[in-house]
Design an enzyme around this catalytic site. Structure first.
Site, PDB file in Angstrom:
ATOM      1  N   HIS A  95       0.814  -1.222   0.000  1.00 19.31           N
ATOM      2  CA  HIS A  95       0.000   0.000   0.000  1.00 19.31           C
ATOM      3  C   HIS A  95       0.848   1.273   0.000  1.00 19.31           C
ATOM      4  CE1 HIS A  95      -3.692  -2.169   0.347  1.00 19.31           C
ATOM      5  NE2 HIS A  95      -3.423  -2.655   1.544  1.00 19.31           N
ATOM      6  N   ASP A 111      -4.597 -12.806   3.354  1.00 15.62           N
ATOM      7  CA  ASP A 111      -5.847 -12.353   3.946  1.00 15.62           C
ATOM      8  C   ASP A 111      -7.058 -12.606   3.055  1.00 15.62           C
ATOM      9  OD1 ASP A 111      -4.652 -10.530   2.268  1.00 15.62           O
ATOM     10  OD2 ASP A 111      -4.853  -8.818   3.617  1.00 15.62           O
ATOM     11  N   ASP A 170      -2.768 -10.637  -2.481  1.00 20.28           N
ATOM     12  CA  ASP A 170      -3.365 -10.128  -1.248  1.00 20.28           C
ATOM     13  C   ASP A 170      -4.838  -9.796  -1.501  1.00 20.28           C
ATOM     14  OD1 ASP A 170      -2.207  -8.690   1.519  1.00 20.28           O
ATOM     15  OD2 ASP A 170      -4.014  -7.734   0.743  1.00 20.28           O
ATOM     16  N   HIS A 176      -6.387  -7.233  -0.547  1.00 21.86           N
ATOM     17  CA  HIS A 176      -6.503  -5.807  -0.815  1.00 21.86           C
ATOM     18  C   HIS A 176      -5.654  -5.439  -2.035  1.00 21.86           C
ATOM     19  CE1 HIS A 176      -7.156  -6.242   3.590  1.00 21.86           C
ATOM     20  NE2 HIS A 176      -8.158  -5.428   3.336  1.00 21.86           N
TER      21      HIS A 176
END
Length: 312
Positions: free
Chosen positions: A129, A249, A165, A167
């Site tokens: 991120h 995740d 991931d 996200h």
């Protein structure tokens, strides 16, 4: 040759506070699992700190200075320094971040030197991120991007990064958006934080491949995305080096999202990427830890990922 496992105890000294999901226990449980007899052939290496010059290839110098200077000083003085509500530095965070990025650089060096066939960087804080000019989403520096620039410094120009991931890796996309020699591929839940990752976001050179998945999607949807889009994109691109942002995740047990992958799904995608790399770039695969917040599922998923790496 075998798989290198690169980590450092300093990565457990990054502690964003009680109740924060990105806790030191994440790395502790992974390392405890990978210390078992099944993984005896792993080459354990200590992550070095990365130099500012490599950080500043991926990030604006002002961001690097802010994290290593004023924010680090504030965290050391007061115990914690908040960048945003989710992203918090503690007294040990700066060194942890330097070693997390340094691990990916060392992994590149080990593969180039022929000392390992591939590598998994068990580090934190995560990185995908972190944008060129900003830290966010639990991430301080973009570890995989820093490692990619290390590969380029060693003569490997064409870089592919695959991110599974849950996200979207907005930071990695931001850093490589206008880079014709970088391919970024991401599977992720949508809608979900950070709100980026639409299939319409394709990069300045058609070098971004976003494969958003709806809540509830599982292994069947993951495999279809890789078989029909991700692997063909990799084959067309022709990378010299393949990096993996390995977030776990998307597991069905993870509390922060709503995909339904299993450990075998993570193993399957790892094998698919390694098979591609064996054809395209002499097997050069460097993986680094991103998310994963249910500790039991994280340990099982990371070990399945490493087990698959060890097959190559």
């Amino acid at each position: 040759m075998t798989t290198a496992l690169i980590t450092h105890r300093a990565c457990m000294e990054h502690d964003p506070g009680a109740g924060h999901p990105e806790s030191p226990a994440r790395l502790e449980t992974i390392l405890r699992t990978l210390d078992g007899s099944e993984f005896r052939s792993l080459i354990w290496l200590e992550a070095p700190t990365v130099g500012r010059a490599f950080l500043e290839q991926a990030h604006h110098p002002a961001l690097v200075e802010t994290i290593l200077g004023p924010l680090n000083e504030l965290a050391r003085r007061d115990g914690l320094a908040a960048i945003d509500p989710d992203t918090v530095m503690s007294a040990g965070s700066a060194e942890a971040a330097l070693r997390a990025a340094g691990a990916v650089c060392l992994a590149v060096d080990e593969l180039i030197a022929g000392k390992a066939s591939n590598a998994f960087c068990a580090v934190r804080p995560p990185g995908h991120h972190a944008e060129r000019g900003g830290a966010m989403g639990f991430c301080l520096f973009n570890n995989v991007a820093v490692g990619a620039y290390r590969a380029r410094a060693c003569g490997f120009q064409r870089i592919a990064i695959v991110d599974f991931d849950v996200h979207h890796g907005n930071g990695t996309q931001d850093i490589f958006w206008d880079d014709p020699d970088a391919l970024y591929i991401s599977t992720h839940q949508m809608p979900l934080y950070p709100g980026t990752g639409s299939a319409r976001e394709r990069g300045a050179h058609d070098n971004i491949v976003n494969l958003p998945l709806p809540p509830g999607a599982g292994g069947r949807e993951l495999r279809a995305a890789f078989e029909t889009r991700a692997i063909p994109a990799l084959e067309k691109f022709g990378a010299d080096f393949l990096f993996i942002s390995a977030g776990f995740d998307a597991h069905l047990s993870d509390p922060l999202a709503n995909l339904a992958f299993t450990e075998e799904d993570f193993a399957w995608v790892t094998r698919a990427l390694c098979i591609h790399a064996s054809r395209a770039c002499e097997g050069r695969v460097v993986s680094t830890l991103e998310g994963g917040y249910d500790l039991a599922a994280l340990a099982r998923s990371a070990s399945a990922h490493v087990r698959a790496l060890m097959e190559f």
